[in-house]
Design a protein around this motif. Structure first.
Motif, PDB file in Angstrom:
ATOM      1  N   MET A 199     -23.198 -43.457 -77.803  1.00  0.00           N
ATOM      2  CA  MET A 199     -22.572 -42.881 -76.612  1.00  0.00           C
ATOM      3  C   MET A 199     -23.611 -42.299 -75.664  1.00  0.00           C
ATOM      4  SD  MET A 199     -19.080 -41.090 -77.985  1.00  0.00           S
ATOM      5  CE  MET A 199     -17.677 -42.117 -78.461  1.00  0.00           C
ATOM      6  N   SER A 253     -24.846 -44.748 -73.352  1.00  0.00           N
ATOM      7  CA  SER A 253     -23.892 -45.183 -72.332  1.00  0.00           C
ATOM      8  C   SER A 253     -23.799 -44.219 -71.161  1.00  0.00           C
ATOM      9  CB  SER A 253     -22.497 -45.336 -72.964  1.00  0.00           C
ATOM     10  OG  SER A 253     -22.478 -46.402 -73.884  1.00  0.00           O
ATOM     11  N   VAL A 254     -24.294 -43.001 -71.349  1.00  0.00           N
ATOM     12  CA  VAL A 254     -24.242 -42.007 -70.280  1.00  0.00           C
ATOM     13  C   VAL A 254     -25.084 -42.490 -69.099  1.00  0.00           C
ATOM     14  CG1 VAL A 254     -24.858 -39.658 -69.611  1.00  0.00           C
ATOM     15  CG2 VAL A 254     -23.868 -40.092 -71.868  1.00  0.00           C
ATOM     16  N   LEU A 289     -19.332 -44.867 -70.913  1.00  0.00           N
ATOM     17  CA  LEU A 289     -18.906 -43.799 -71.823  1.00  0.00           C
ATOM     18  C   LEU A 289     -17.402 -43.808 -72.052  1.00  0.00           C
ATOM     19  CD1 LEU A 289     -19.758 -41.431 -73.554  1.00  0.00           C
ATOM     20  CD2 LEU A 289     -19.565 -39.946 -71.548  1.00  0.00           C
ATOM     21  N   ASP A 330     -16.583 -46.314 -74.599  1.00  0.00           N
ATOM     22  CA  ASP A 330     -16.989 -45.857 -75.926  1.00  0.00           C
ATOM     23  C   ASP A 330     -15.966 -44.888 -76.504  1.00  0.00           C
ATOM     24  OD1 ASP A 330     -19.238 -47.372 -75.535  1.00  0.00           O
ATOM     25  OD2 ASP A 330     -20.618 -45.685 -75.333  1.00  0.00           O
TER      26      ASP A 330
END
Length: 293
Positions: free
Chosen positions: A141, A144-145, A150, A153
């Motif tokens: 995660m 993914s930021v 996010l 996720d």
């Protein structure tokens, strides 16, 4: 171990592995069409429900699978519907690898829920595996930021929670049918999906693809839930993660999706935690769940 228990265990393993292979194609079906997530959910649900209800009727199990599912079957259907909506939506918002790896942590969550709900003690190795897996999810995660992934996720994590809960509930209520609630979960999503996105705007070619998806999803779901009745919650979840490497491989070969570094690192931690926890529970046998009735 009795011969009957041994047979049930082997059948459960075969069913779960077969289900995992079928589920590994979900990312391809969802990302391989231009239809929105809700349109995919709608048409997949239509065909999945029709095929599953049709199979129930042909086998003469309508009364047992549908009419007698009771409130427990309704609850399982509602959980399944929520998890499915999150699962399919996640593919449209993040990579197949992220979805597959995050929800592969479901056995770790299942073990924690089983300890809380039915007092299946997880053991030190399972606790350690869960801790490693949670770190892995955090790493995925974190990668993914800033990349707009996010939310996807988080939806994959919702799927993992829902799947873990289903594993535990079928261990507690093994007499609840699998096919009826599976079909009903698809029906429950239809009005919501129809309101969220116009289903008739999908091309006939893509509807055909989603019809195949409905068949695959229905078969995989029924196989998975029947397997969950025959295996300890942690082991059922562990075997279900067999789809993860296949899903990532298919996404790479067909969709040209190459996971980012954070996904590789976090994924290694998640899979390591799952394997560690699963090995710790390898000696568990079905039939050890106390009755709640």
């Amino acid at each position: 171990m009795t011969a009957t228990t041994d047979t049930a265990r082997h059948a459960g393993i075969a069913l779960m592995l077969g289900s995992a292979m079928l589920f590994s194609t979900a990312g391809l079906f969802t990302k391989g069409v231009e239809a929105s997530a809700w349109q995919v959910i709608f048409w997949r649900g239509v065909f999945s429900a029709v095929l599953t209800f049709g199979a129930i009727a042909l086998r003469g199990h309508w009364r047992r699978e549908v009419m007698q599912m009771g409130w427990r079957g309704l609850l399982i259907a509602a959980i399944g519907a929520t998890a499915t909506a999150a699962f399919l939506s996640a593919f449209k918002m993040t990579s197949v690898a992220n979805v597959a790896l995050i929800y592969s942590a479901s056995p770790l969550v299942a073990a924690a829920l089983a300890w809380w709900v039915i007092r299946e003690a997880p053991g030190r190795m399972m606790v350690l595996g869960a801790a490693i897996g949670m770190v892995g999810i955090a790493v995925i995660m974190g990668g993914s930021v800033g990349h707009g992934h996010l939310a996807g996720d988080l939806l994959a994590l919702t799927m993992a929670l829902g799947l873990a809960l289903l594993f535990v509930l079928y261990r507690v209520w093994p007499d609840v049918p699998a096919a009826g609630p599976t079909a009903l979960s698809s029906v429950l999503l239809l009005p919501v999906a129809g309101l969220m996105a116009p289903p008739l705007e999908v091309s006939s070619a893509e509807i055909g693809i989603l019809a195949c998806f409905g068949l695959v999803f229905a078969l995989a779901s029924v196989m998975m839930l029947n397997a969950a009745k025959r295996l300890p919650s942690g082991q059922a979840g562990l075997l279900s993660t067999a789809e993860t490497p296949f899903a990532i491989l298919l996404a790479w070969l067909i969709l040209s999706e190459v996971p980012v570094v954070a996904t590789w690192i976090g994924g290694a931690l998640v899979m390591g935690g799952v394997i560690l926890g699963g090995l710790a529970r390898a000696s568990d046998q079905p039939g050890s769940v106390p009755s709640t009735t």
